[in-house]
Motif scaffolding. Structure first.
Motif, mmCIF file in Angstrom:
data_model
loop_
_atom_site.group_PDB
_atom_site.id
_atom_site.type_symbol
_atom_site.label_atom_id
_atom_site.label_comp_id
_atom_site.label_asym_id
_atom_site.label_seq_id
_atom_site.Cartn_x
_atom_site.Cartn_y
_atom_site.Cartn_z
ATOM 1 N N THR A 74 39.434 -29.613 29.421
ATOM 2 C CA THR A 74 39.039 -28.440 28.635
ATOM 3 C C THR A 74 37.522 -28.313 28.636
ATOM 4 N N TRP A 75 36.828 -29.429 28.368
ATOM 5 C CA TRP A 75 35.364 -29.413 28.403
ATOM 6 C C TRP A 75 34.857 -29.074 29.794
ATOM 7 N N CYS A 76 35.521 -29.605 30.798
ATOM 8 C CA CYS A 76 35.128 -29.334 32.177
ATOM 9 C C CYS A 76 35.235 -27.837 32.480
ATOM 10 N N SER A 77 36.332 -27.213 32.090
ATOM 11 C CA SER A 77 36.515 -25.780 32.312
ATOM 12 C C SER A 77 35.429 -24.972 31.626
ATOM 13 N N LEU A 78 35.174 -25.297 30.361
ATOM 14 C CA LEU A 78 34.168 -24.556 29.589
ATOM 15 C C LEU A 78 32.771 -24.724 30.172
ATOM 16 N N VAL A 79 32.363 -25.967 30.363
ATOM 17 C CA VAL A 79 31.004 -26.225 30.850
ATOM 18 C C VAL A 79 30.818 -25.681 32.266
ATOM 19 N N ILE A 82 30.731 -21.729 32.148
ATOM 20 C CA ILE A 82 29.472 -21.233 31.581
ATOM 21 C C ILE A 82 28.320 -21.509 32.542
ATOM 22 N N PHE A 83 28.290 -22.715 33.117
ATOM 23 C CA PHE A 83 27.240 -23.066 34.074
ATOM 24 C C PHE A 83 27.240 -22.106 35.264
ATOM 25 N N MET A 84 28.413 -21.895 35.885
ATOM 26 C CA MET A 84 28.491 -20.996 37.040
ATOM 27 C C MET A 84 28.158 -19.560 36.659
ATOM 28 N N GLY A 85 28.485 -19.186 35.416
ATOM 29 C CA GLY A 85 28.192 -17.829 34.975
ATOM 30 C C GLY A 85 26.723 -17.579 34.697
ATOM 31 N N LEU A 86 26.028 -18.617 34.246
ATOM 32 C CA LEU A 86 24.620 -18.438 33.863
ATOM 33 C C LEU A 86 23.618 -18.824 34.946
ATOM 34 N N VAL A 87 23.987 -19.725 35.843
ATOM 35 C CA VAL A 87 23.030 -20.204 36.842
ATOM 36 C C VAL A 87 22.474 -19.086 37.736
ATOM 37 N N PRO A 88 23.203 -18.013 38.038
ATOM 38 C CA PRO A 88 22.595 -16.950 38.846
ATOM 39 C C PRO A 88 21.471 -16.203 38.111
ATOM 40 N N LEU A 89 21.379 -16.370 36.812
ATOM 41 C CA LEU A 89 20.341 -15.676 36.038
ATOM 42 C C LEU A 89 19.014 -16.432 36.027
ATOM 43 N N ILE A 90 19.011 -17.668 36.532
ATOM 44 C CA ILE A 90 17.823 -18.518 36.481
ATOM 45 C C ILE A 90 16.952 -18.268 37.708
ATOM 46 N N ASN A 91 15.664 -18.098 37.456
ATOM 47 C CA ASN A 91 14.707 -17.928 38.559
ATOM 48 C C ASN A 91 13.510 -18.839 38.331
ATOM 49 N N TYR A 92 13.164 -19.602 39.357
ATOM 50 C CA TYR A 92 12.008 -20.484 39.306
ATOM 51 C C TYR A 92 10.995 -20.016 40.340
ATOM 52 N N ASN A 93 9.743 -20.469 40.174
ATOM 53 C CA ASN A 93 8.773 -20.182 41.226
ATOM 54 C C ASN A 93 8.993 -21.160 42.378
ATOM 55 N N GLU A 94 8.327 -20.896 43.477
ATOM 56 C CA GLU A 94 8.531 -21.665 44.707
ATOM 57 C C GLU A 94 8.276 -23.158 44.511
ATOM 58 N N LYS A 95 7.243 -23.514 43.776
ATOM 59 C CA LYS A 95 6.905 -24.935 43.585
ATOM 60 C C LYS A 95 7.997 -25.673 42.815
ATOM 61 N N VAL A 96 8.542 -25.046 41.792
ATOM 62 C CA VAL A 96 9.613 -25.673 41.004
ATOM 63 C C VAL A 96 10.855 -25.867 41.864
#
Length: 164
Positions: A74-79, A82-96
């Motif tokens: 259950t925790w695996c499904s939730l985490v 949510i992780f797969m749903g939110l990770v496309p929203l993250i943007n870092y600069n080239e160095k990071v």
């Protein structure tokens, strides 16, 4: 839910092994619910392609590198969802991105694959190490924030933080 489905199937076909069926259903339902959660998030964010990319990369890397498991499916499904749903929203600069990717490559070189449960050794550990390290290193050219995030999170899960 897996037990209910397995018992229902067993009523129709009493020769089925309930324990084996429950195990198989749990794994399938885990994937289904994680994807469903991610797709619900994508309905709000519009990041369909990012979520599909995150899912495919995460399954490929996780399957080849191993890693710690959460306390329940259950925790695996939730985490995971949510992780797969939110990770496309993250943007870092080239160095990071470069730093995260290098950290991931080094971690995969040192620890991949690392399975924290019993399994049958099929002799493909070196092959899996080469595959995950190569995929991670490819992000030095691709420079994807999504890929860097998935790689570094997965790399963290394979580090043996304590003795077994």
């Amino acid at each position: 839910m897996s037990m209910f489905i397995a018992q229902t199937i067993n009523k129709a076909d009493p020769t089925t092994d309930i324990e084996l069926m429950v195990y198989s259903l749990q794994n399938r339902l885990n994937q289904f619910f994680a994807i469903t959660i991610a797709l619900v998030i994508s309905a709000w964010t519009g990041q369909w392609l990012g979520i599909v990319s995150a899912y495919l990369l995460l399954m490929l890397i996780r399957g080849r590198s191993g890693g710690r498991h959460l306390p329940s499916l259950t925790w695996c499904s939730l985490v995971s969802g949510i992780f797969m749903g939110l990770v496309p929203l993250i943007n870092y600069n080239e160095k990071v991105i470069i730093v995260m990717t290098v950290v991931s490559v080094i971690t995969f070189l040192l620890y991949a694959p690392n399975y924290f449960h019993e399994r049958n050794d099929d002799g493909s550990d070196l092959k899996n190490k080469v595959i995950v390290t190569g995929i991670a290193a490819s992000n030095l050219f691709i420079e994807s924030s999504l890929m860097a995030t998935i790689l570094v999170v997965q790399a963290i899960t394979i580090i043996p933080w304590s003795r077994r």
